[in-house]
Scaffold this motif. Sequence first.
Motif, PDB file in Angstrom:
ATOM      1  N   TYR A  32       4.605  -0.703  -6.214  1.00 38.54           N
ATOM      2  CA  TYR A  32       4.697   0.051  -7.449  1.00 38.54           C
ATOM      3  C   TYR A  32       4.153   1.462  -7.199  1.00 38.54           C
ATOM      4  O   TYR A  32       3.344   1.682  -6.299  1.00 38.54           O
ATOM      5  N   ASP A  72       2.545   3.153  -9.676  1.00 37.94           N
ATOM      6  CA  ASP A  72       1.498   3.428 -10.666  1.00 37.94           C
ATOM      7  C   ASP A  72       0.502   2.265 -10.677  1.00 37.94           C
ATOM      8  O   ASP A  72       0.870   1.118 -10.401  1.00 37.94           O
ATOM      9  N   PRO A  73      -0.763   2.547 -10.974  1.00 30.19           N
ATOM     10  CA  PRO A  73      -1.784   1.493 -10.930  1.00 30.19           C
ATOM     11  C   PRO A  73      -1.587   0.419 -11.991  1.00 30.19           C
ATOM     12  O   PRO A  73      -2.104  -0.698 -11.849  1.00 30.19           O
ATOM     13  N   LEU A  91       1.175  -0.963 -12.561  1.00 32.55           N
ATOM     14  CA  LEU A  91       2.224  -1.823 -12.004  1.00 32.55           C
ATOM     15  C   LEU A  91       3.427  -1.923 -12.952  1.00 32.55           C
ATOM     16  O   LEU A  91       4.029  -2.994 -13.118  1.00 32.55           O
ATOM     17  N   SER A 142      -0.265   8.012  -4.036  1.00 31.98           N
ATOM     18  CA  SER A 142      -0.790   6.642  -4.075  1.00 31.98           C
ATOM     19  C   SER A 142       0.296   5.672  -4.525  1.00 31.98           C
ATOM     20  O   SER A 142       1.034   5.941  -5.495  1.00 31.98           O
ATOM     21  N   TYR A 143       0.378   4.550  -3.828  1.00 28.47           N
ATOM     22  CA  TYR A 143       1.267   3.451  -4.188  1.00 28.47           C
ATOM     23  C   TYR A 143       0.435   2.168  -4.221  1.00 28.47           C
ATOM     24  O   TYR A 143      -0.662   2.107  -3.651  1.00 28.47           O
ATOM     25  N   PHE A 144       0.983   1.128  -4.860  1.00 30.99           N
ATOM     26  CA  PHE A 144       0.200  -0.074  -5.104  1.00 30.99           C
ATOM     27  C   PHE A 144       1.041  -1.295  -4.745  1.00 30.99           C
ATOM     28  O   PHE A 144       2.190  -1.430  -5.196  1.00 30.99           O
ATOM     29  N   THR A 156       1.337  -5.568  -4.462  1.00 29.36           N
ATOM     30  CA  THR A 156       0.857  -6.873  -4.909  1.00 29.36           C
ATOM     31  C   THR A 156       1.485  -7.944  -4.045  1.00 29.36           C
ATOM     32  O   THR A 156       2.504  -7.721  -3.381  1.00 29.36           O
ATOM     33  N   GLY A 193      -2.950  -4.953  -7.938  1.00 32.51           N
ATOM     34  CA  GLY A 193      -2.447  -4.066  -6.900  1.00 32.51           C
ATOM     35  C   GLY A 193      -3.543  -3.568  -5.972  1.00 32.51           C
ATOM     36  O   GLY A 193      -4.668  -3.307  -6.399  1.00 32.51           O
ATOM     37  N   ASP A 194      -3.195  -3.457  -4.707  1.00 33.72           N
ATOM     38  CA  ASP A 194      -4.058  -2.780  -3.728  1.00 33.72           C
ATOM     39  C   ASP A 194      -3.381  -1.465  -3.377  1.00 33.72           C
ATOM     40  O   ASP A 194      -2.164  -1.424  -3.154  1.00 33.72           O
ATOM     41  N   SER A 195      -4.152  -0.405  -3.352  1.00 31.05           N
ATOM     42  CA  SER A 195      -3.553   0.919  -3.167  1.00 31.05           C
ATOM     43  C   SER A 195      -3.337   1.227  -1.689  1.00 31.05           C
ATOM     44  O   SER A 195      -4.142   0.872  -0.832  1.00 31.05           O
ATOM     45  N   THR A 255      -2.340   4.783   0.483  1.00 24.98           N
ATOM     46  CA  THR A 255      -2.259   6.231   0.310  1.00 24.98           C
ATOM     47  C   THR A 255      -1.295   6.830   1.325  1.00 24.98           C
ATOM     48  O   THR A 255      -1.403   6.564   2.527  1.00 24.98           O
TER      49      THR A 255
END
Length: 266
Positions: free
Chosen positions: A84, A86-87, A89, A110-112, A114, A126-128, A130
């Motif tokens: 995703y 955005d944080p 999701l 930043s991307y996230f 799961t 989500g884990d970010s 970079t």
Amino acid sequence: NINWYDDPALLILLVSNDSLATGETVSGVYDYYVTQEVLGCISPADTVILTIDSTAVPVTSDTVICVGDAAAPLVAVGNDINWYSDPALTLFEINNDSLFPSDDLAGVYSYFATQTDLITGCESVGDSGTYIVTSRPGPPAALDDNECFGQPMPDLTAVGLNLQWYDTFTLDNLLGTGANFTTGDSTVGPHKYYVTQTVADCESAPDSATLTINPIPPPPIASDTAVCVGDSVPNLVAIGTNINWYDDPALLILLVSNDSLATGET
């Protein structure tokens, strides 16, 4: 007449209702007990189990590229990976272990990621990861130089950081590193090289530096002169460019820079 209890002894009444809002949000297993009452008689309790499953976040890594490089992937390790942008999701990108961002301007993005448990179907938080796009530095400042054929050749020089020297503009063949570059050239003509600087692992476009080896000119045209003692002694004359007259064959004693030489001899 449904009653919900928090304990098997039916001592802690939670609510009298057909439904129970537990308020639980943390993963775990929660037991509740429910009875019904008919004509003043209370049934045995039935046990209702609420299971809240959690899924661990995947393992992600950051990625750094330079402006102008091909996109490099952000990678997550886990099961059924979703990416995703955005944080919260809400902006889905792709279902894949790897995400190739389209960002190409200098910046930090930043991307996230799961992962989803294959048994429970629960998606993790989500884990970010970079994605860093780093600006390239400008070219270093390189200087041309020249020397005459047969003389010791000077090094080419440039000012910058982490300098690298090449023999083509496309930077295919690395020849040397550092502020000074010894070309090894000895033949007449221009010899062109290219030098870059690297800052934060990003290499600049090249600047060129040319070593020109000039040919040795032929001797000037000069003629001998003979006079009698007592006669006026004429100047010696040579034809050429930037004429220098010397008093010794080793050319150590410069007499004058001129087309003609008044020897002063009598």
